[in-house]
Design an enzyme around this catalytic site. Structure first.
Site, PDB file in Angstrom:
ATOM      1  N   VAL A  23       6.632 -21.694  -5.927  1.00  0.00           N
ATOM      2  CA  VAL A  23       5.826 -22.974  -5.946  1.00  0.00           C
ATOM      3  C   VAL A  23       5.156 -23.144  -7.064  1.00  0.00           C
ATOM      4  O   VAL A  23       4.168 -21.965  -7.467  1.00  0.00           O
ATOM      5  CB  VAL A  23       4.852 -22.995  -4.796  1.00  0.00           C
ATOM      6  CG1 VAL A  23       4.011 -24.339  -4.709  1.00  0.00           C
ATOM      7  CG2 VAL A  23       5.779 -23.139  -3.231  1.00  0.00           C
ATOM      8  N   CYS A  52       0.882  -1.192   0.143  1.00  0.00           N
ATOM      9  CA  CYS A  52       0.117  -0.212   0.017  1.00  0.00           C
ATOM     10  C   CYS A  52       0.978   1.369   0.305  1.00  0.00           C
ATOM     11  O   CYS A  52       0.359   2.309  -0.539  1.00  0.00           O
ATOM     12  CB  CYS A  52      -1.048   0.192   1.196  1.00  0.00           C
ATOM     13  SG  CYS A  52      -1.903  -1.281   1.207  1.00  0.00           S
TER      14      CYS A  52
END
Length: 459
Positions: A86, A49
Site C-alpha cells: 500500500v 522475535c
C-alpha cells in the site's frame, strides 16, 4: 470474491494485521464482512522475535517461525494479496492505493473499515557504505533469509554488530553460535540501554567473558568496502574493526510513513496514537496496532513505543473484536521485556532511574544478589535484582534482573505487581511457589522487595 455489506482493509500481514483479520472473520462471516489484506513481503503471521534463533541455528527451519501461511488465511475467507504494498491512504475517499511489487500494477481499493499494521523498520543510519553487500538489518523473515544467505557464502569469520540493545545482543549470540568472531560496537556507555548503567555493566562483563569484543562509547562513522564492493570493516572516529559481515542492531522505529502522509495523528516517538479500543484518534473507521503504534505506560503515564510480538498479537485480537462487532480494550503496558545472550538472561519491567526522574518521581533503589535455587541444590546460579520504589509511598516502580538460568522469567512477578499497583511491602507477603530446585526460601524478587521496604522507611 464476496461482495459483503462491509469491507475491511488490512495493511500489513504479520502479527497485528492478521490477528485482527482472523478475529474479525471469526465474528463475522464472508457474507457480512469482506476482508482484504495487503502484505508487501513473502510471509505472513510469523515470529520476528524468533529470527535470531533461526539465524543462530537453534531453530532449524524458516517455516518453523510461521504460525499461519497465506494459503491458510485465504482458506479462512481472507482476500490476502502478497507482495503488494500500500503506497497511499486516502482517508477522505476511504480507499487505499496498492502496488504489486513483482509487476508494478497499481489499483485503488475502497474500505469501510481500515486496519493499519505496518510494523516497524530497522534504524539504518545514512552512513557511507551502509548499503554495501554484507550489511544487514534484521526485522523480517526476508531479512533473516538474506543474512543467512550471506553467512553461507562468506569465507571470513569476523562479524561486527552495530548496537547493543535487544536485537544487538541476540544477534551477537546468533553469530557466536555460527562460529564467528564477534565485535559489538555500541554508542552507549554500556550495552542494553533499557537497563540502568549499573545493570548494563553486568551484561558488558558477561559478554566479554563469552569472548565477544565490546566497544562502548563508540559511534560508527562509515562502513568500509573492498574492491569487490563488499563490506571489509566498520569505522568509528578512533578505530577500524574488520568485518566480513555486519548486522545492524540499532533498534527500530514505527513504520508510519503512510499514516503521516495521510495526516493521521502521531506521537512523540513517531507511532500512531490510538484510543483504548485501538482506534486511531479522531478517525472512527481506522484502527492501528502492533509496532507502528504508541502505547500507554501504566507506570509513568506517558506514551511509549515498544516493538514486541506479545503486544502486536493482543492489539490484533482487540481490533478484530471491535471491528467484528464485539468489544475489547488495551489498557496499556508496564514495559516488560526479557532477552538472553548465550547463558546470560536479561529482564526488565517498569521504570529505569532516568524514566522515574523524567516522570517527576522521587524514588529509592536497591540491588541484591541471590540464587535461582536453594544454595545447596545443584545448579544454583547467581542473579542480580535491582528494584525501584517510590520514596514516600513505597509503590513499586521497576525491576531489572541480570543472571543465569532461572533469572529472566522472574520478572513476571514484578510485572504483575506493577500492573496491580502494589507496594514493595505488599510484595513481601506474596505467596510464591517454593521448593529447593526452583527457589531459595526467599525468592530473589522478594529479597529485593524486603530491602526496598527498609530503604523506603529510611528515606
Amino acid at each position: 470474491m464476496s461482495t459483503g455489506n462491509e469491507r475491511l482493509v488490512v495493511i500489513g500481514g504479520d502479527a497485528a494485521g492478521m490477528s485482527a483479520a482472523s478475529q474479525a472473520r471469526r465474528l463475522r462471516g464472508p457474507d457480512e464482512l469482506e476482508i482484504v489484506a495487503f502484505e508487501r513481503g513473502h510471509f505472513t503471521s510469523y515470529s520476528a522475535c524468533g529470527i535470531p534463533y533461526w539465524v543462530g541455528g537453534q531453530v532449524d527451519e524458516r517455516d518453523d517461525l510461521v504460525a499461519r501461511s497465506p494459503a491458510a488465511h485465504r482458506e479462512r475467507g481472507i482476500d490476502l494479496r502478497m507482495r503488494t504494498e500500500v503506497v497511499e491512504i486516502d482517508t477522505a475517499g476511504r480507499r487505499v492505493r496498492a502496488r504489486e511489487l513483482d509487476g508494478g500494477a497499481e489499483s485503488w481499493t475502497s474500505y469501510d473499515k481500515l486496519v493499519i499494521a505496518t510494523g516497524a523498520r530497522p534504524i539504518r543510519p545514512a552512513l557511507p557504505g551502509i548499503d554495501a553487500a554484507g550489511v544487514h538489518g534484521v526485522q523480517t523473515l526476508d531479512d533473516g533469509q538474506a543474512l543467512l544467505d550471506t553467512l553461507r557464502v562468506t569465507k571470513g569469520r569476523r562479524a561486527v554488530v552495530v548496537g547493543a540493545g535487544y536485537i544487538g545482543v541476540e544477534m551477537a549470540e546468533a553469530l557466536i553460535n555460527r562460529g564467528y568472531e564477534v565485535t559489538v560496537v555500541n554508542r552507549g556507555s554500556q550495552p542494553m540501554s533499557t537497563l540502568d548503567p549499573d545493570m548494563g555493566r553486568l551484561v558488558h562483563e558477561a559478554m566479554t567473558g563469552m569472548g565477544i569484543t565490546m566497544v562502548d562509547d563508540a559511534e560508527v562513522t562509515k562502513v568500509l568496502t573492498g574492491d569487490d564492493g563488499r563490506v571489509r570493516a566498520v569505522a568509528t572516529q578512533d578505530a577500524e574493526y574488520p568485518a566480513d559481515v555486519v548486522v545492524l542492531g540499532i533498534g527500530v522505529r514505527p513504520e508510519t510513513t503512510l499514516a503521516k502522509a495521510a495526516g493521521l495523528p502521531l506521537g512523540d516517538h513517531g507511532g500512531l496514537l490510538t484510543d483504548l479500543a485501538m482506534r486511531v484518534r479522531g478517525h472512527d473507521d481506522i484502527w492501528a496496532g502492533g509496532d507502528c503504534v504508541e502505547v500507554l505506560d501504566l507506570v509513568s503515564g506517558r506514551e511509549r513505543h515498544i516493538a514486541l510480538g506479545t503486544h502486536a498479537n493482543k492489539h490484533g485480537q482487540i481490533i478484530g473484536s471491535n471491528v467484528g462487532g464485539g468489544y475489547a480494550t488495551f489498557p496499556g503496558v508496564v514495559g516488560t521485556a526479557v532477552s538472553k545472550v548465550c547463558d546470560l538472561e536479561i529482564a526488565r519491567t517498569g521504570l529505569r532511574e532516568k524514566d522515574a526522574r523524567r516522570a517527576g518521581l522521587q524514588y529509592v533503589t536497591v540491588s541484591i544478589e541471590s540464587t535461582s535455587r536453594a544454595g545447596y541444590y545443584p545448579g544454583a546460579a547467581l542473579m542480580t535484582v535491582k528494584m525501584l520504589a517510590e520514596r514516600r509511598t513505597g509503590k513499586l516502580l521497576g525491576v531489572q534482573i541480570v543472571g543465569r538460568e532461572g533469572a529472566g522469567k522472574r520478572v513476571d512477578v514484578a510485572a504483575v505487581a506493577l500492573t496491580a499497583g502494589m507496594t514493595v511491602e505488599q510484595m513481601t507477603a506474596l505467596d510464591l511457589g517454593y521448593a529447593p530446585p526452583f527457589s531459595p526460601v526467599w525468592d530473589p524478587v522478594l529479597v529485593a522487595a524486603r530491602k526496598a521496604v527498609a530503604a523506603v522507611r529510611a528515606g
